[in-house]
Design an enzyme around this catalytic site. Structure first.
Site, PDB file in Angstrom:
ATOM      1  CG  ASP A  28      -7.612   4.738   0.316  1.00 27.60           C
ATOM      2  OD1 ASP A  28      -7.665   3.352   0.210  1.00 27.60           O
ATOM      3  OD2 ASP A  28      -6.863   5.142   1.113  1.00 27.60           O
ATOM      4  CG  ASP A  67      -2.002   0.930   1.303  1.00 24.03           C
ATOM      5  OD1 ASP A  67      -2.135   1.506   0.089  1.00 24.03           O
ATOM      6  OD2 ASP A  67      -2.634   0.959   2.278  1.00 24.03           O
ATOM      7  CD  GLU A  79      -0.225   5.613  -3.869  1.00 24.72           C
ATOM      8  OE1 GLU A  79       0.288   5.896  -2.579  1.00 24.72           O
ATOM      9  OE2 GLU A  79      -0.911   4.658  -3.875  1.00 24.72           O
TER      10      GLU A  79
END
Ligand SMILES: *[C@@H]1O[C@H](CO)[C@@H](O)[C@H](O)[C@H]1NC(C)=O
Ligand SMILES: *[C@@H]1O[C@H](CO)[C@@H](O)[C@H](O)[C@H]1NC(C)=O
Length: 916
Positions: A577, A496, A499
């Site tokens: 999300d 997770d 980015e």
């Protein structure tokens, strides 16, 4: 000559009138932004100096020096000049079977960044040779298979046509710009050597180095792709050519945009700079291999669709895919960047996740809950709270005192555990991962050369420099069972925040002037960073698998949030999300399809919505849709109420059980679709136009989809719905997947069906056979020895075909040929099973599993009696007298052959005779 701004409104000094248009267009283009995402935290084009400079900017001054044009093998090269700007760069046009590559770069001494590791190593073997058709002082005409390419020298322009019809033009609008690297000078414009956003200074030591171009698709009204955005599949225009007003362009910049707004061109967690254009009869694509921040404008006119692309740095490395069918575009893209890794069979089952399952007792209780409520599932997930202070690879000893025992207990029910491992490393000298990485200089550095220090879940953190192959190799070693204490071979991984998310950084990510391996600035590879981290993790699981199981190993399973072109070779992603509302349920379909056609079919959206609390209706509908998501996971935020499938009341529990069971019934078909994704790059969940490109009315549809070629799903996406408008394209015939009844839409393919909370309108496409497994089990492992069902839906000629891929479901042995791929065909009442032509027969993987049921729909009449004989032996397998007995789950109008007990990997034919 000279520059001309065609979109003055984007330059920030627009008049009152254009502001008015801007507001008007913002609403008319449906890009309203909800209040949940903090819009002002993220850049718009006008906040990014390079976008401001180049998007919508024309320059007619670029030209080819005719004397410089040269042929060598598959390449044509030429000097591309711009006198006013002092630009002198090289243009290369390379021919491959089915696609063309345009490269524009400065000489090697300038060291512009070229994205590593994405292109397939065997790309060279696909090279083709241009044939020269004509050359004048003004232009060059080249041919490649059916395609012709015209290079016009001044102004510089490239046109491509297929079978004489123009399909693409490059620089037809003179929006090509190439900012060559230069020395800093007195009086250089503002924004060239430094810019600031929300107090974050970007030092830009290399100055302006952006690249832009336009690409136009004549007679084309629909373009798709360029994920990841929460928008319609067919991309809305962002620029209106008539009045020059604009909305925000599509942005590609991997960002942690939590509670993202549906219907927004904002860049989300992943980027694939791959665009599709579809018109009647022709599908083509364009892929720009560039990992820097990028913006793309889309404009539509009566003549077609025009796009304008700009990236902050790197080179122009543009692949133009010539299709001309959707499947060909997918295949060409897979030849360039690779096809999907074949997932383990279990990974296609249902996944139960939550931030967080508190402790071992909680995990055991949820695991037992699935059995108590008779709901199958395969994987339980542990989010960040399972660790010791967000130090990945560690366990909170009070909550998870014996993780090995826990995994073994879960595994004893045939299930797996996934733990989260993120790229931010807690800056704690007592933490072994930090210690080793720090000592070896494995972290990304800030512009002054110190280890970058940013804030994320553990607090002060450093970020691994995944560009460095040595760091990736070291990272991979951390997954060895001896290193990752408390892990077992039944543990898989979730990446997770890659980015990367940096809570204290500009736009919640890392500074662009941070430094990677060999002094490469982060700005060049921002969109690739997460994919490299994902890759390092998957390599770790592959190595672990080899250590445990030997050379055939264990296919890795690593879910990632960030992604780039090539991620399909590594593992699945999810759409980040989202929120527990109907709009997010609705937008999940175009999002999944957009990522899927961009070569990354293994993806899904969090079921129920990550933020907030779905009510029973939304949770039920979401599961009914997710039955068909390529990746099916329930997930929820820390603050959300518990949402295991049995917590929404008895009716909802029954319906969610049905939805998850339906998934398990479909798994043999879905696994077979993944085999196709693995060999030819085909998507799994497909837009209607993918299967029906010749039906123009499909081109704008994204609230229905095809699961593979055989099943159309028209899910209920509205609260309180009592009916659903369904569109069934093509000639059909179509059958209700529930009753087997033929469905007759109007001449345009439309029909309206009444719906209840139990309805999931879905339709069998005549002419296709789907392999299924109908027995209800607690997991894929428990169904491993189960027999199969064939669901045969006949076309108007009484024919059908379909396939079933089989292997061990977990190792790489299939790469050594240990698989079976069966082709079933039905014609003139004869059903036969043979190995897919071209494969070794008998197949090298065989099982003693059988077909236990054959269901045939579309005979057109209820059968009074029938008989089934084995062809060759003449053995009568079954006789039956009608009317056909109804059973739960069997379409009423079907003929059912029970227990033919035919071997699934054996060759046979059976003849059916029916008396009406
Ligand atoms: C739009 O821009 C073009 C080119 O700059 C210009 O010729 C035209 O007048 C503009 N249209 C409007 C409505 O401002
Ligand atoms: C299929 O997936 C495997 C990994 O499971 C990969 O090694 C192989 O290259 C893929 N096939 C193609 C054609 O990309």
């Amino acid at each position: 000559m000279g520059e001309e701004m065609i979109n003055p409104s984007r330059k920030g000094n627009h008049s009152f009138l254009t502001s008015f248009f801007l507001i008007f267009l913002f609403s008319s283009l449906q890009f309203q932004l909800s209040t949940s995402v903090k819009v002002e935290d993220f850049k718009k084009c006008t906040d990014a100096a390079f976008c401001n400079r180049l998007l919508g900017t024309r320059d007619e001054g670029y030209y080819i020096d005719p004397a410089s044009v040269q042929f060598s093998g598959p390449s044509v090269t030429a000097r591309l000049l711009n006198k006013a700007k002092g630009t002198d760069v090289t243009l290369t046009m390379k021919a491959y079977k089915g696609f063309v590559r345009l490269l524009v770069n400065e000489d090697a001494s300038k060291k512009r960044f070229e994205v590593p590791g994405v292109l397939m190593h065997d790309l060279g073997s696909r090279e083709a040779i241009w044939s020269k058709k004509a050359q004048t002082a003004q232009s060059l005409l080249l041919q490649l298979e059916d395609a012709e390419m015209q290079l016009q020298y001044s102004p510089f322009q490239i046109g491509i046509s297929i079978k004489g019809k123009p399909v693409m033009s490059f620089n037809g609008r003179q929006m090509f710009n190439f900012e060559h690297l230069r020395q800093k000078q007195e009086g250089d414009p503002e924004g060239w050597w430094e810019e600031t956003f929300k107090g974050h200074v970007d030092s830009k030591p290399r100055g302006p180095e952006a690249i832009s171009f336009d690409l136009e698709f004549p007679d084309t009204q629909h373009v798709y792709g360029l994920p990841e955005h929460a928008t319609s599949l067919s991309l809305n225009p962002t620029v209106d050519l008539a009045d020059n007003a604009t909305s925000e362009p599509y942005r590609l910049y991997n960002l942690d945009v939590f509670e993202y707004a549906p219907e927004s061109p904002f860049g989300l967690y992943g980027s694939i700079p791959f665009l599709w254009a579809q018109k009647l009869g022709v599908a083509v694509g364009a892929f720009w291999l560039n990992a820097a921040e990028m913006y793309v404008d889309v404009g539509k006119t009566e003549e077609g669709t025009f796009t304008n692309w700009v990236a902050e740095s790197g080179i122009l490395d543009l692949f133009l895919l010539l299709g001309p069918t959707p499947a060909k575009v997918s295949e060409q893209y897979a030849q360039i960047t690779g096809a999907t890794a074949l997932p383990q069979y279990f990974a296609l089952g249902y996944h139960q996740c939550r931030w967080n399952y508190r402790d071992e007792a909680d995990v055991r209780q949820v695991d037992a809950g699935f059995d108590a409520y008779d709901i199958p599932y395969d994987v339980i997930w542990l989010d960040i709270e399972h660790t010791d202070g967000k130090r990945y690879f560690t366990w909170d000893k009070s909550l998870f005192p014996d993780p090995v025992k826990l995994q073994e207990d879960v595994a004893s029910h045939g299930r797996k555990v996934v733990t989260i491992i993120d790229p931010h490393i807690k800056r704690d000298p007592g933490y072994y991962i930090y210690q080793e990485a720090e000592q070896n200089h494995y972290f990304v550095r800030d512009k002054d050369g110190k280890d970058f220090d940013g804030w994320c879940w553990p607090g002060s953190s450093s970020y691994l420099d995944m560009l460095n192959p040595e760091v990736r190799a070291w990272w991979a070693q951390q997954f060895a069972l001896s290193k990752y204490k408390g892990s077992t071979p039944n543990l898989y991984v979730w990446n997770d925040m890659n980015e990367p998310s940096v809570f204290t950084g500009p736009e919640i990510t890392m500074q662009k002037d941070n430094l990677h391996w060999r002094e490469v600035e982060h700005r060049n590879l921002h969109n690739l960073y997460g994919a490299l981290f994902h890759q390092g993790t998957a390599e770790g699981l592959i190595e672990r698998g080899k250590a445990v199981y030997g050379s055939d190993a264990d296919r890795p399973f690593v879910l990632s949030r960030a992604f780039f072109a090539g991620t399909q070779r590594v593992g699945p992603i999810w759409t980040g999300d989202n929120c527990a509302d109907w709009k997010h349920l609705r937008v999940s379909l175009p999002m999944i399809m957009s990522v899927g056609i961009a070569g990354l079919p293994f993806n899904g959206a969090d079921v129920g919505g990550f933020f907030g609390n779905p009510d029973a209706e939304l949770q039920t509908r979401w599961n009914q849709v997710a039955t068909f998501y390529p990746f099916f996971r329930g997930h929820a935020h820390l603050d959300a109420k518990r949402r295991e499938p049995w917590l929404f009341g008895e009716d909802a529990t029954r319906r969610i059980r049905d939805a998850i069971r339906a998934r398990y019934v479909l798994l043999p078909y879905i696994y077979t679709l993944f085999r196709h994704a693995n060999t030819t790059g085909l998507p799994v969940m497909r837009p209607l136009w993918y299967e029906f490109p010749e039906v123009e009315a499909t081109h704008g549809v994204d609230d229905e989809f095809m699961l593979g070629p055989a099943l159309l799903v028209s899910p209920v996406l509205e609260e309180g719905a009592e009916s659903r408008a369904v569109f069934l394209p093509g000639k059909g015939p179509w059958y209700s997947a529930r009753t087997g009844e033929p469905v007759k839409p109007d001449a345009g393919g439309a029909l309206t069906v009444p719906v209840t909370m139990d309805s999931v309108p879905s339709y069998l496409r005549g002419g296709h056979i789907m392999p299924l497994r109908e027995r209800a089990r607690r997991s894929t492992a428990a169904a491993r020895k189960d027999p199969y069902t064939l669901l045969v839906a006949l076309d108007s000629e009484g024919q059908a075909s379909g396939d079933l891929y089989l292997d061990d479901g977990s190792s790489f042995a299939y790469k050594r040929g240990l698989f079976a791929h069966r082709l079933f065909s039905f014609k003139d009442g004869m059903l036969s099973n043979q190995e897919l032509p071209g494969n070794p027969s008998p197949p090298r993987y065989s099982t003693d599993l059988v077909i236990e049921r054959i269901i045939i729909v579309g005979l057109g009449h209820p059968a009074k009696s029938f008989s089934v004989k084995e062809v060759g032996t003449g053995k009568v397998l079954q006789t039956g007298a009608g009317p056909v007995v109804q059973e739960a789950g069997v379409p009423e109008l079907a003929l059912v052959i029970r227990k033919p007990e035919l071997p699934v990997t054996g060759d046979w034919s059976i003849q059916l005779s029916v008396t009406a």
